[in-house]
Enzyme design. Structure first.
Site, PDB file in Angstrom:
ATOM      1  N   ILE A 145       0.879  -1.279   0.086  1.00 31.33           N
ATOM      2  CA  ILE A 145      -0.079   0.070   0.110  1.00 31.33           C
ATOM      3  C   ILE A 145       0.923   1.021  -0.119  1.00 31.33           C
ATOM      4  CG2 ILE A 145      -1.994  -1.169   1.129  1.00 31.33           C
ATOM      5  CD1 ILE A 145      -1.134   0.325   3.666  1.00 31.33           C
ATOM      6  N   ASP A 146       0.371   2.401  -0.592  1.00 26.16           N
ATOM      7  CA  ASP A 146       1.272   3.676  -0.687  1.00 26.16           C
ATOM      8  C   ASP A 146       1.841   4.107   0.644  1.00 26.16           C
ATOM      9  OD1 ASP A 146       0.506   3.443  -3.208  1.00 26.16           O
ATOM     10  OD2 ASP A 146      -1.212   4.824  -3.166  1.00 26.16           O
ATOM     11  N   ARG A 147       2.806   4.986   0.567  1.00 29.24           N
ATOM     12  CA  ARG A 147       3.594   5.370   1.947  1.00 29.24           C
ATOM     13  C   ARG A 147       2.270   6.154   2.780  1.00 29.24           C
ATOM     14  NH1 ARG A 147       7.666  10.102   1.013  1.00 29.24           N
ATOM     15  NH2 ARG A 147       5.405  10.962   0.313  1.00 29.24           N
ATOM     16  N   ARG A 245      -7.004   5.976  -5.869  1.00 27.00           N
ATOM     17  CA  ARG A 245      -6.512   7.596  -6.268  1.00 27.00           C
ATOM     18  C   ARG A 245      -7.083   7.897  -7.608  1.00 27.00           C
ATOM     19  NH1 ARG A 245      -0.705   7.761  -3.880  1.00 27.00           N
ATOM     20  NH2 ARG A 245      -0.968   9.947  -4.103  1.00 27.00           N
TER      21      ARG A 245
END
Length: 313
Positions: A145-147, A245
């Site tokens: 998962i993204d930062r 997103r």
């Protein structure tokens, strides 16, 4: 100068037919490897890329579902993951799998130019051994998962678990639900966003909806509407980079706090308001269904409380 196997990549059904050099370049770039297609072509000519179990490869080869490719990268010294004593919340662990509730702002695994301070470094500091599959910088990494997204992320501790879990992801049987705060009052109670995603040709750091991109499907359910925002549950059918997103930005409802795909004037949160709340998978050893959930982080919970009270938005 030595050559070390960095990772093994497997072709998915949706990727079948792509040129090998293009496919590998995109996969490496998704893993934060700063590389161009011309360099990948040079590696192919130099024998640094091999198809399993064996066989010659060339840049123009069409990849097929299930094919695996070992990628080697010339390095001066072998990369070693060093332990970093970072507090982390382990929500599930056994002999095969470990699942962590990742805080917003923490990177999942080391990458070029970012060898320390990641979730992998934190797991190593706790003495947790991970499968070597995935590569030197991504040992045991099944998905990411993204930062600046918080929530549940799982790692394989054994090779058996790695193969089983990545196969479940490939067949879209892993349950992954997210909670998001998006701009605007969404008109539909529920729906499905199906738009192909690929790396933005104008900006390699961004993804975009592009004809001919990889199939990407996001299902959503509106939980609550506010004056200028909506609280939404998202269920991933596919798991493309930045999928939620990109999809919500494309339909005019970008995520609150998203500095890449969002709006300048947004809610006060450090990163996108996105939390991986639910993770479900068949256990790689027992076959039993494991379903895990995590509470919203305090920053998102606080925003929702203020939105409900009309203090913001």
């Amino acid at each position: 100068m030595r050559a070390a196997i960095r990772t093994t990549y497997e072709v998915t059904e949706q990727e079948t037919g792509e040129r090998l050099d293009k496919w590998l370049t995109e996969r490496l770039q998704e893993d934060d490897v700063d590389i161009s297609r011309s360099v990948v072509q040079q590696w192919l000519k130099s024998g640094l890329i091999a198809r399993r179990p064996a066989g010659k490869v060339k840049a123009s080869d069409a990849v097929e579902d299930g094919q695996q490719y070992d990628v080697e990268v010339p390095e001066e010294e072998p990369f070693t993951v060093l332990p970093d004593d970072i507090p982390i919340d382990i929500v599930y662990e056994d002999d095969d799998v470990v699942v962590v509730n990742k805080p917003r702002g923490l990177v999942v695994h080391p990458a070029a130019g970012h060898p320390r301070g990641t979730l992998i470094n934190a797991l190593f500091a706790k003495g947790i051994k991970l499968s070597s599959l995935g590569g030197e910088m991504r040992p045991g990494v099944v998905h990411r998962i993204d930062r600046d997204t918080s929530g549940l992320v799982m790692f394989a501790k054994t090779d058996r678990a790695y193969y089983a879990l990545t196969e479940q992801l490939r067949h879209h049987t892993v349950e992954r639900k997210y909670i998001a705060i998006v701009h605007g009052r969404m008109g539909h109670e529920s729906g499905t966003i199906e738009m192909p995603i690929a790396r933005d040709p104008q900006d390699r750091q961004r993804m975009a909806v592009i004809e001919g991109g990889k199939r990407a499907v996001t299902h959503f359910q509106v939980i609550e509407r506010f004056d200028k925002y909506s609280l939404v549950e998202c269920r991933l059918e596919t798991g493309r980079t930045h999928q939620i997103r990109v999809h919500f930005a494309e339909i005019g409802h970008p995520l609150a706090g998203d500095q890449v795909y969002g709006r300048r004037h947004t809610l006060p949160i450090d990163g996108q308001a996105l939390h991986a709340q639910t993770l479900g998978f068949d256990h790689p050893a027992t076959g039993e269904l494991v379903t895990l959930t995590s509470e919203l982080p305090t920053d998102m919970a606080g925003l929702i409380e203020n939105l409900q009270a009309g203090r913001i938005g």
